[in-house]
Design an enzyme around this catalytic site. Sequence first.
Site, mmCIF file in Angstrom:
data_model
loop_
_atom_site.group_PDB
_atom_site.id
_atom_site.type_symbol
_atom_site.label_atom_id
_atom_site.label_comp_id
_atom_site.label_asym_id
_atom_site.label_seq_id
_atom_site.Cartn_x
_atom_site.Cartn_y
_atom_site.Cartn_z
ATOM 1 N N ILE B 96 -1.784 21.942 41.640
ATOM 2 C CA ILE B 96 -0.761 21.637 42.658
ATOM 3 C C ILE B 96 -1.348 21.583 44.062
ATOM 4 O O ILE B 96 -0.660 21.208 45.007
ATOM 5 C CB ILE B 96 0.369 22.686 42.653
ATOM 6 C CG1 ILE B 96 -0.166 24.069 43.051
ATOM 7 C CG2 ILE B 96 1.062 22.727 41.303
ATOM 8 C CD1 ILE B 96 0.847 24.923 43.755
ATOM 9 N N THR B 97 -2.603 21.966 44.216
ATOM 10 C CA THR B 97 -3.206 22.096 45.542
ATOM 11 C C THR B 97 -3.069 20.830 46.383
ATOM 12 O O THR B 97 -3.438 19.741 45.951
ATOM 13 C CB THR B 97 -4.698 22.453 45.405
ATOM 14 O OG1 THR B 97 -4.808 23.593 44.553
ATOM 15 C CG2 THR B 97 -5.318 22.743 46.759
ATOM 16 N N GLU B 212 6.095 5.244 45.370
ATOM 17 C CA GLU B 212 6.169 5.178 46.826
ATOM 18 C C GLU B 212 5.166 4.156 47.334
ATOM 19 O O GLU B 212 4.320 3.676 46.577
ATOM 20 C CB GLU B 212 5.945 6.560 47.460
ATOM 21 C CG GLU B 212 4.607 7.189 47.157
ATOM 22 C CD GLU B 212 4.484 8.619 47.715
ATOM 23 O OE1 GLU B 212 5.444 9.392 47.614
ATOM 24 O OE2 GLU B 212 3.406 8.943 48.237
ATOM 25 N N HIS B 250 -10.966 -3.722 57.817
ATOM 26 C CA HIS B 250 -10.881 -4.954 57.032
ATOM 27 C C HIS B 250 -10.954 -4.612 55.558
ATOM 28 O O HIS B 250 -10.345 -5.273 54.730
ATOM 29 C CB HIS B 250 -12.028 -5.891 57.391
ATOM 30 C CG HIS B 250 -11.993 -6.353 58.807
ATOM 31 N ND1 HIS B 250 -10.994 -7.169 59.295
ATOM 32 C CD2 HIS B 250 -12.803 -6.109 59.861
ATOM 33 C CE1 HIS B 250 -11.212 -7.402 60.575
ATOM 34 N NE2 HIS B 250 -12.305 -6.764 60.943
#
Lengths: 391, 294
Positions: B96-97, B212, B250
Amino acid sequence: MDLFEYQGKQYFERYGIPVSKGGVAVSVDEAVRIAESVGYPVVVKAQVKVGGRGKAGGVKLASTLEEAREHAGNILGMDIKGHTVERLWVEHATDIAKEWYASFTLDRTAQLHLLMLSVKGGIEIEEVARTDPEAIVKVHVDPSEGYSLPQALDAVARAGIDAEVRDETAELLVGLYRCFVEGDCDLVEINPLVLNTAGKVHALDAKVTLDDNAMFRHPEWEEFAATDTTDEREKSAKQRGLNYVGLDGDVGIIANGAGLAMSTLDVVSQAGGSAANFLDIGGGADAALMTSALDLINSDSNVKSILVNIFGGITRCDEVATGIVQALAGVDMKSPIVLRLDGTNADQGREILADHVSDRLVVEKTMLDAAFRAVAMAAGDSHGGDQGERN
Amino acid sequence: MSIFVDENTTVIVQGLTGSQGKFHGLRNRDYGTKVLAGVTPGKGGTDVDGTPVYDSVKEAVEETGAVASFVVVPPRGAAEAILEAAGAGISLIVCITEGIPAQDEARTVNILKRDFPSTRLIGPNCPGIISPGKCNIGITPGDIALPGGPVGVVSRSGTLTYQALHELSQQKVGQTTCVGMGGDPVPGTSFVDCLAAFEQDPETRAVMMIGEIGGSAEESAAEFISSSMTKPVVAYIAGQTAPPGRRMGHAGAIVSGNSGTAKGKMDALSAAGVRVAKNPTEAGEIMVDIVHSL
């Protein structure tokens, strides 16, 4: 964190990547002193973290002290796409024979590092990528294996780099990869990588993006952080450990987690409103951080209502509630707060807030209800946001 | 059934003696997860609320036979902790870090692929995995998930994972397993890994995915769904109104092309037959309709 060109070049030098001889100046006199010491002709370059500075007149060649003084005076203080020029990089001008392109970045899809190398460098490199993709050699590098000189020699040969300078270009690439990995960069880009008329290869520009997560093992980055942003609200947020981006609307947003914060922006927009900011308090925020977040939003004069959208996981809702109570007591909140609280310790959180609910602190059951209410309040309707108004 | 974990999954917690490790490790244990031990170098021989602590993962595995590890270790030690777990034979690592340096993460994930191909890493920077009523490894509040299926959930965003579970549970629609894969640049487990597992799981009859903006994980998921999924998928992509992100030179433009925007992802998923919602609540509502028509 993006570096200025001069910082990028200084960073490159630590890894043995040759750059033009030059120095950074914050005043005209300083710029002239550097010009005198590196030797004419010199190029005076605006230091801004935005592209297109050449077209904006922020890069000028000077052959004499007078010209250097004139250009430095014109460019310092210039506005380039909203960025005020506060620093100049003055370097000895290069007689360019060829302009190439080199970069290392992460290819997220392949989960590997990616080298891109092309002999068609210069400002039109993205156009080259579209019209002549074959002209850019793309090579994946396994982060668990690293990048060796034989691999680099193969890449420069495939890219069509001039035979006489393949060895030194390959060495430069190995140094650039070391800079990328040991230097904890998200991106290292040289455009253009030049071959000068004397037959030497060096970085004429430097684009470096540092990985903020690696700050703990790079105390030397403090000087970069000090010049990182000139936006006072964003600077203040960063100092408080908050992830903040200023926007143009009037509904202040506080959420935990970037995804939920983005989703909150989405529903505020769908409710007919417009967000004043993006603010993610992160995971595991305590009461003090919550108070600090409210204080920050409160300092934005555009804000008409504040939507706090919390779904506790590692963040505990009782801490969030305590932070809100502390802010109400200690900060002169100018706007009403609409709160949505679910997840870890949500019941304790609601209990803490029970005695403080008023027309300045409204608790809604769902994220959508909270968004509609906050948008209505920003529009001056303190009783709005009912289910019936959603259509 | 469930994916990656079940009621028999035995777990150790790396970092159990820290404040986050203790809070979430014990909460997982209270949920009914078989949390057998903790690991903190130098604290071997002690215990946390009755759960024994060992100095190394190897020792903890030898003593308890645990197959999974919950890594709750600060960023500077997390990559090493993941590799220690893999080296000790752990087959499922949930990390979970938040804030692991990108270079550490890229190196670690590729070492796992090369040297420990049968080890699965979920995360880092993720809420973890929960199979409601059976096993919860990570920081997901167990009470927002509802046992019994038939929906599988996979999400790239931490808190939106909870939102997705909440939307379903409020409507009395249960979940088989919920995987929070995390939003870091190089996650150990991808949308495609989870979609493939849900497709194989007989109890999962529909999948909700929460994506997302940024990267191309949703576009890859759309390709997989189009070619290999028979079960219905509902998606929501956060960030439809987000300000344009930072431009990565770029190189970023050349690598990512047009992928990465919410619109590009939503279009790709729609074209693959996915029902795309405009917010998490709508995603929940669409899923309720789908489940009722199954």
